[in-house]
Design a protein around this motif. Sequence first.
Motif, PDB file in Angstrom:
ATOM      1  N   ILE A 106      -7.413  48.535  17.111  1.00  0.00           N
ATOM      2  CA  ILE A 106      -6.079  48.964  17.439  1.00  0.00           C
ATOM      3  C   ILE A 106      -5.173  48.495  16.112  1.00  0.00           C
ATOM      4  CG2 ILE A 106      -3.855  48.516  18.774  1.00  0.00           C
ATOM      5  CD1 ILE A 106      -5.523  46.827  20.471  1.00  0.00           C
ATOM      6  N   LEU A 107      -5.425  48.206  15.505  1.00  0.00           N
ATOM      7  CA  LEU A 107      -4.514  48.068  14.060  1.00  0.00           C
ATOM      8  C   LEU A 107      -4.762  49.712  13.506  1.00  0.00           C
ATOM      9  CD1 LEU A 107      -3.682  44.588  12.673  1.00  0.00           C
ATOM     10  CD2 LEU A 107      -2.471  46.236  13.649  1.00  0.00           C
ATOM     11  N   VAL A 108      -6.455  49.540  13.288  1.00  0.00           N
ATOM     12  CA  VAL A 108      -6.855  50.462  12.622  1.00  0.00           C
ATOM     13  C   VAL A 108      -6.753  52.057  12.835  1.00  0.00           C
ATOM     14  CG1 VAL A 108      -9.266  51.521  12.202  1.00  0.00           C
ATOM     15  CG2 VAL A 108      -8.728  49.620  11.400  1.00  0.00           C
ATOM     16  N   LEU A 109      -6.493  51.998  14.189  1.00  0.00           N
ATOM     17  CA  LEU A 109      -6.079  53.182  15.444  1.00  0.00           C
ATOM     18  C   LEU A 109      -4.818  53.850  14.803  1.00  0.00           C
ATOM     19  CD1 LEU A 109      -7.828  53.512  18.642  1.00  0.00           C
ATOM     20  CD2 LEU A 109      -8.495  54.684  16.326  1.00  0.00           C
TER      21      LEU A 109
ATOM     22  N   LEU B 145       0.118  57.528   9.445  1.00  0.00           N
ATOM     23  CA  LEU B 145      -0.070  58.388   8.190  1.00  0.00           C
ATOM     24  C   LEU B 145      -0.715  60.229   8.506  1.00  0.00           C
ATOM     25  CD1 LEU B 145      -3.783  56.823   6.098  1.00  0.00           C
ATOM     26  CD2 LEU B 145      -1.552  56.982   5.909  1.00  0.00           C
TER      27      LEU B 145
ATOM     28  N   ILE C 265      -2.770  52.458  11.798  1.00  0.00           N
ATOM     29  CA  ILE C 265      -2.025  52.753  10.837  1.00  0.00           C
ATOM     30  C   ILE C 265      -3.064  54.803  10.549  1.00  0.00           C
ATOM     31  CG2 ILE C 265      -3.229  52.638   8.227  1.00  0.00           C
ATOM     32  CD1 ILE C 265      -1.158  50.865   8.931  1.00  0.00           C
TER      33      ILE C 265
ATOM     34  N   TRP D 264       2.381  65.346   3.016  1.00  0.00           N
ATOM     35  CA  TRP D 264       3.142  64.393   2.616  1.00  0.00           C
ATOM     36  C   TRP D 264       4.345  65.545   2.279  1.00  0.00           C
ATOM     37  CZ3 TRP D 264       0.014  59.772   1.446  1.00  0.00           C
ATOM     38  CH2 TRP D 264      -0.276  58.851   2.733  1.00  0.00           C
TER      39      TRP D 264
ATOM     40  N   LEU E 265      -4.008  64.552   2.793  1.00  0.00           N
ATOM     41  CA  LEU E 265      -2.554  63.872   3.166  1.00  0.00           C
ATOM     42  C   LEU E 265      -1.829  64.243   2.196  1.00  0.00           C
ATOM     43  CD1 LEU E 265      -3.769  60.945   5.589  1.00  0.00           C
ATOM     44  CD2 LEU E 265      -3.025  62.919   6.076  1.00  0.00           C
TER      45      LEU E 265
ATOM     46  N   PHE F 282     -13.317  50.321  23.577  1.00  0.00           N
ATOM     47  CA  PHE F 282     -12.991  49.860  22.126  1.00  0.00           C
ATOM     48  C   PHE F 282     -13.865  49.163  21.736  1.00  0.00           C
ATOM     49  CE2 PHE F 282      -8.999  50.940  20.488  1.00  0.00           C
ATOM     50  CZ  PHE F 282      -8.404  50.322  20.974  1.00  0.00           C
TER      51      PHE F 282
END
Lengths: 405, 403, 520, 272
Positions: free
Chosen positions: A6-9, A15, A11, C215, C211, C182
């Motif tokens: 979940i954390l990776v997704l 971004l 971030i 930005w 990216l 997942f």
Amino acid sequence: MKFKNILVLMIVFVLALSACAPKPAEVSDDLPAACQEDAFGCAVIPAGETIKIGMGAPMLGDYSMFGIDISQAVALALEHDDGFEGWTYELIAEDTGGAPEGGAAVANKMVTDPTVAAIAGHIFSGSTDAAMPIYEKAGLPMMSPSATNPDLTTKGSTVFNRLAFTDAAQGAAAADLLFNALGFTKIAVMHDGGTYGQGLADVVKAAFEEMGGEVVGYEAVTPGEADYVAPLSAVAAGEPEAVYFGGYAAEGIVMMNQWSQAGLDGVLFFGCDGTFGVEFTDKTGANGEGAIAASLVPPDSEEKAAFDAAYAAKFPTKAGELSAFTWSSYDTGGVLIAAIESVAFVEDGKLFIPRGALVEAVRNSDYVGLTGLIKCDAIGECNASGPAFYQVVDGEWVPLAAAEE
Amino acid sequence: MASGYPLPQQKSKLLLHKGWGSEVTSPSFHVYRSEIILMINKLKNQRLTLGLILRLLLGLAVVIYLGWRIYQTAFGEGTYGPDTWMRFLITGLVIGGMYALIAIGYTLVYGILFMINFAHGEVMMLGTFAGYFVLEAFAAIPAPTVANPDLNFLNAQPVIALVLTFLVGAGFSALMGYMLEKIAYRPLRGAPRLIPLISAIGASIFLQNAAQLLFGPQRRQYLNPDFLWRGTGWMILVGGKEVMLTYTGVFSFVLSILLMIGLFIMVKKTKLGKSMRAVAENKQAAALMGIDVDSVISKTFIISGILAGAAGVMWGLHNGLFNHFVGFLPGIKAFTAAVLGGIGNIPGAMMGGMLLGLLESIGPALLGIDFQLKDVIAFTILILVLIFRPSGLLGEALSEEKV
Amino acid sequence: MKTSLTKGLRSGIVFGIVFIFLMLIGFINVGADMVGDISSASAASGAGGRLPVGDLLIVIAVFGVFCGIAARSKSEEVQWWSALLGGLTAGITAGLLMGVAIWLVGSLSLDGVDFRTYLPSLNPASIQYLTFYSYPQSAGLTYLMYMAIFSVAGAALAWLLSFRDWLAKSWNSCKTGLGGWFEKKDVSRIFSNQWLMIVVFLAAGILLYFLPLAWGSYWNYIMGTVAIYILLGLGLNIIVGYSGQLVLGYVAFFATGAYTFALLTAPTPHGIEMNLWLAVGLSILVSTLTGLLLGLPILNLRGDYLAIVTLGFGEIVRILIRSDLLTSLTNGPKGVTSVGQPNLFGSPFSDVNFMHLLMLLVLIGLFIAKRLKDSNTGRAWIAIREDQTVAQATGINTFKHKILALLLGAAFAGLAGALFASRNQFTGPEDFTLMVSVNVLCIVIVGGMGSLPGVVLGAFVLKGIPELLREMADYRLLVFGALLVVMMIVRPEGLWPARRVRFKRSHADPDRQDAVEVEV
Amino acid sequence: MIAAVQASQVTKCFGGLTAVNTVDLIVPKGSISSIIGPNGAGKTTLFNCVSGFYVPDSGEIQFFGQPISGLATHQISKCGIARTYQNIRLFKEMTAVENVLVGQHHRMRSTWIEAIFHTPRYYQEEQKALEKALELLDFVGLSGLEDTPAYNLPYGAQRRLEIARALASDPALLLLDEPTAGMNPQETDEMTAFIKNLRDTREITILLIEHDMRVVMDISDQITVLDYGMKIAEGKPAEIQSNQRVIEAYLGPGAAALSEKFRRKKTLYAYS
């Protein structure tokens, strides 16, 4: 295992989100002629938006008094102006935490917002220095009420101007007053270790020694200490006739209260514009008698009285209580508004402010405010009137008699 | 298995050279000789490692530097007369007292939880604010008397006012210490050692900003009662010149000494003190002995809060000006003092606090360096002490898992 | 029955006090504005400067629901009516507290008491808003009523939620379903086969390239600071995460790196103006030497003694930089201005190029840290962290390895310092306070001790969140502090805890093809 | 016979208490010698002096003739002395394989720079070390468990892992501190067989501290008995069993006469 994914997704999402953040509005081709040939283009403010004035100030942390006081004064100035053809002004004060890194972060943020027309500040010399190159590239004019480090204007920046008179000007005037007017030959110099305090102290020390005077003690106090008796006693041992202190009111007040404790009875306390103010007199009481300080506070006038009343009504503290830069910040707001209104023009429902023209307008602005005439010279020093010196006579700041003659 | 066997233990050292089973001769002489021999052997066996040589060299260099500077200031220019030295001493003792009180708070918490309580400075700041509001309230209560119509309660009964101020200040800090422990540290009781440290840092940032948002950023002034007004005090003659012993300074110093003695007695004599020491030594064993560990830990935070609160009010009375940031610098200084004296050791914290106070006021003058670098001197002395005594001045060598 | 009453009472008191605290710092008004922005229906609030009262009611309602849930959450299998009773008590107590507080504040401010001398955020306008522009008594009652109703609703919701059968099952099933999806897409599973890894890396590379172009300069600056803090985090991770030495003075190396680079390239104090890449190399060297200077005498210290000594060293460096003693060398508190900025084929670095450079260096840093972690030295460090005496007894020269960790950490900090100075083109002593070392330590520990993705995540969280919270203006750090405490309680092992690397058994036992996972 | 370890007049005091008092100890090469004695007799202190944890106050310890009494523990370990601990002190967070790899640490020459660039020497050395580690794990019977973290292993497996780690630095002398403590009889027999196999296959000198008399008598070539820090007997297992002073040390003063009576009945009550 699941929590990590979940954390990776998240971030990656953040971004991507930041990537498609509102890109600066492409300058549509049907821009009015003035904007096209202007070097930095125009600040485009659609109807309903406000003309934004940016500010990078220490709103949190140890020096938050200055950030809050100055931002309140500038906001009041923007409020008092009735706007320009339907567009009102709005101040965005961002926290720099008093550090250069924070100053650069705020500068980068201001530059990306097209509706920001000009910058009131920054407040501390360090964060001003870090922000200048960024504003230089974007063509955002700066008017700082409180950045006093002399080298700021020696870097040849076109955008930077300041209301506060530099340490050099104030230090030279103070040394001259000490040596010639008051006739002291042995003085001690102290400072609070900050950019402002130490800058002033060095200038006074050099000027005084140049005039043939002798500086018997050169000590620093560390803000936040329990008491300053130790450095004060060390200075007292040299039996100076007067002690010059570069720094802010907080340290000045504590030093005055411990004056007799350190054996400095009868020695004159010569402060700087940082120590001037109503806070100094009512918090030192009897101890503060006879202290001298340079002043940013304009001479009494009915506009000043009106401003003080308005300030006290709107904000929890009185004008000048948090910092001595309240009135010069009010004038900063006034100067910027005058400059914007002199160059801005409306075209098909949108307000355009050509940035290059605004930078010149601010640089050669000629504005009479609370603190007197504000006229900037070629390198951005805009405080025509030199420092006036005041002395505490039975609890009140009275213009120093010696300075008159 | 070897029960009942006569314990030759006491004698064994004595019989070092007599071999097995012969008669015992008079102990006095042999004991000392054997001690000396043991010492020499120990040194012989100690290999001269690189670290050891480095430390000896460093020690030598420092001693020479100190000697030279002291010689120069004492006999050289002699800029400071005896009265100035007396002023340094007075201010050093006063600041030292305050640092000691806060340092004891650090040591108590560290002794129990082996955790650096970063938010301790903020607990002291809240105590200062509490004292300020109480004094403002008293000053607002009019207590007119015939002689002086506009007398307020503060100057009418100054003693009661002061006592109440300290009680409320210390009480509020104690409450804050208790809440801090209950919310931020209790859930992390079993976590590895660095986790509560980060929680303490978070709590410190939270409390600092809460105080700024609640009470505003401006520096507020303490309304001392008249008899304790800042800048006034007794005049004593030292070396021909008058040196002022301020009322607030003496009051703070005496009160901090009393509080320290009170705490020392509490820890050594009372039941709570015993249980605190037991929990510090070993939590599981203490629990087995019927000590309610959680309540003892909460009480420890309360006590360290009381001391921090008292120090906060003293700081306000003595210095006069404070804002939400007042707890940051003394927090670090007191932590340094606690470690200097040997973390976890209460007399160590007291001594460390006093020493640090004196070091900061006398040090720069003694070494002829300007006062801006007084913190540099304080930290250098700390580093040097820890190099030569890795567990602080009075700290015992903490066993492996405690460190 | 009694337990739910006491629980309700306790949660009521807690929520009451929290609400009063938030009111005193003016957070309720900010909360109401946020609700206003979200609903944005009542954007035009200019009716005589009176803010929409509806938003405030929504805030109170939400508060009430949470109060009800908290009153109900932990008690076990209880009938519905006692659950609701618990919620009611919670609501009433909280409502009473809030009502009385509002009534007191409202009535006092009506007869002219000015709170602002002591509580600045209680200006008259916000007090009127909090009392719904009506009489304080009626406002107090509305608070009480609202809280009671909504906390009962909250209690009912919580009771329903804990209703075992179909409701909970459906909730759990969809959770596992999601989780299952997942699992298949498990991040570390991707690394297993070669090709997928290459594709992933390529995609990441392209994404990272494009990216910064997308930005604006603000996000470039923020991501630049995050990248610099990742480098710092990697350095401190070697010292704290691998070898377990708690260093609180990491800012000293960061400052030496920045100042060396600034003094070597800036015209003002010394005018050396050296070639930039040589200056970066020199600043890394100087900060490594400072590491050696600090490390040699103190490395036999352990635990908190080492922490305070390094904290002292950090403070010494900061004070010396600012002091008059070294003004001729470091230009005193004024700092060093117009620090050199690298230029790419002539043109000075734009923030996009700087971002690419930083990303490149971060990748190199990660690569080095990864290699170190799985190497012989890495294992020695972790052994030292676990049990130093036994590590020494198994043949590890602990002194050498601890010094090595310190020097590598200092080198990373020196590089980060040089980049920091050249990016801001200015460096002053205010940048190198104790809070920097504290922030970097938080990054390493919040991210997960000794884990590289943890450092990256930690830097995003620790440096990203305060910027994201900029809309909260003055409450930024308040929320940040609270977040730190909550994060340590919820997830003490860190966001992405370090996982030991599993080894291939290909040669020793060919026929046993274990599932092999190489965790980054 | 060459003496692997020669300790002469070793004394170690802690404040007033003399834990080890002028003990002479000779451990012949390739032998299994053990040190026994009642609790608090100074066995572990002597052990720690040999392995460098303590520096003896006086007296000398030589390892194959080379004095090692003042060296730091990692230097002593480099000379080829490895040890296990009374209460298991493994690297808990690390997996079994890594614990053994750490054991080989000082045998590996590759520096951290080579590790970053994965130079060929580094790569081969790592592979060789990994193979040796896996082979050692098989040798101690932990072949299936190499990826489990140390804290997850059962008690017996942790003991064997500790020995595997000690063996990893292929020592000349192995110091075992109560290897069978807390083991049931079946595990104890396995461990005894294992130690014997160790001595025969890898000709390592083994110095043992043990309380279980059956293990000591069964596998030791030479036994030294300590009591209150002093050596009261040394010799073959048979001699030790009948030595007066040893029995008194273990069973108290009158026990020597009592055991003489039973000896005539050829039953070894004392050591059931």
